[in-house]
Design a protein around this motif. Structure first.
Motif, PDB file in Angstrom:
ATOM      1  N   ASN A   7      -2.272 -15.397  86.650  1.00 10.27           N
ATOM      2  CA  ASN A   7      -1.893 -16.806  86.481  1.00 10.27           C
ATOM      3  C   ASN A   7      -3.082 -17.745  86.657  1.00 10.27           C
ATOM      4  O   ASN A   7      -2.974 -18.812  87.265  1.00 10.27           O
ATOM      5  CB  ASN A   7      -0.784 -17.182  87.468  1.00 10.27           C
ATOM      6  N   ARG A  20      -2.520 -20.016  83.311  1.00 13.00           N
ATOM      7  CA  ARG A  20      -1.677 -18.815  83.369  1.00 13.00           C
ATOM      8  C   ARG A  20      -2.324 -17.621  82.666  1.00 13.00           C
ATOM      9  O   ARG A  20      -1.657 -16.821  82.006  1.00 13.00           O
ATOM     10  CB  ARG A  20      -0.280 -19.091  82.807  1.00 13.00           C
ATOM     11  N   GLY A  57      -3.741 -19.815  90.393  1.00  8.28           N
ATOM     12  CA  GLY A  57      -3.836 -18.370  90.313  1.00  8.28           C
ATOM     13  C   GLY A  57      -4.930 -17.810  91.198  1.00  8.28           C
ATOM     14  O   GLY A  57      -5.506 -18.512  92.043  1.00  8.28           O
TER      15      GLY A  57
END
Length: 250
Positions: A7, A20, A57
């Motif tokens: 992500n 992402r 992420g």
């Protein structure tokens, strides 16, 4: 020891370069990264090596994340990653020998028990592997472009990293020299069992060296597959990039 991103997001101000993003690279795997200019390929390499922090992420190496760690805390992870920068980033004031020795001496400063004798042996082995042992005491400005790339390869691999990133390793080089650079990269992977991520849009030389290819486009990884699968890709941008088919601007 698998390198993975989950992500992953990054941007400048209000502009999201990508979001992402997910990928992984296994030991012994050579992965090519292609895409149009300004797609964020070099930025992705810096995120994967812990030189930049993502806005979302995380990047993990063997399940351990770079996230939330100080520079000192990242060292045990980053030491497993080598980098050949696009412009080689050799230190002009240092000889080729000392440029290649620099990462090993950095390990000593971080507490590794490597004496000068061991450093000397490893530097000479690295220089010999790229055919530059006779240029050890020259300075970067005395070398040709291809020799500088080979010196950069020696420096990137002298610590025997588990992963090595190559940013445009053959840019500006003639086909014969480019072939030699890729042969050296493959030799490192085979010798040390390392994984590699190579940025290049010179598909004629990149694709034969790769097990897998990724394409970064419009903020996403729009392709992941073998070189043979790249040629049969259905995504219009991927097909245009791989074959030169005129399907509109990338």
């Amino acid at each position: 020891m698998t390198l993975a991103a989950t992500n992953l997001g990054f941007g400048f101000g209000r502009r999201a370069l990508f979001s992402r993003l997910a990928l992984s690279i296994a030991p012994g795997e050579i992965v090519g990264l292609i895409g149009p200019p300004e797609a964020g390929k070099s930025v992705l390499l810096k995120l994967l090596s812990g030189l930049l922090d993502p806005s979302a992420g995380e990047v993990t190496l063997d399940g351990q994340s770079f996230a939330g760690k100080s520079e000192a805390e990242r060292y045990p992870l980053r030491r497993h990653i080598g980098m050949l920068f696009q412009n080689t980033a050799l230190f002009d004031s240092l000889t080729i020998y000392d440029n290649v020795a620099f990462p090993l001496r950095a390990l000593v400063r971080m507490g590794d028990a490597i004496d000068e004798g061991a450093i000397d042996r490893r530097v000479k082995e690295a220089l010999a592997s790229v055919g530059l042992i006779d240029s050890a005491h020259q300075f970067p400005h005395e070398l040709s472009g291809g020799m500088k790339k080979r010196a950069g390869l020696a420096r990137a691999t002298v610590t025997k990293p588990r992963y090595c990133f190559y940013d445009e390793p053959t840019a500006g080089l003639d086909p014969v020299t480019s072939a030699k650079i890729y042969a050296l990269i493959r030799a490192h992977i085979e010798r040390d069992g390392a994984g590699a991520l190579i940025i290049s849009n010179e598909l004629d030389t990149l694709l034969p060296a790769c097990h897998r290819v990724l394409m970064l486009y419009d903020g996403a990884l729009v392709f992941s597959g073998t070189p043979a699968e790249l040629e049969r890709a259905s995504h219009p941008a991927v097909r245009q990039f791989a074959t030169g088919a005129n399907e509109g601007p990338l």
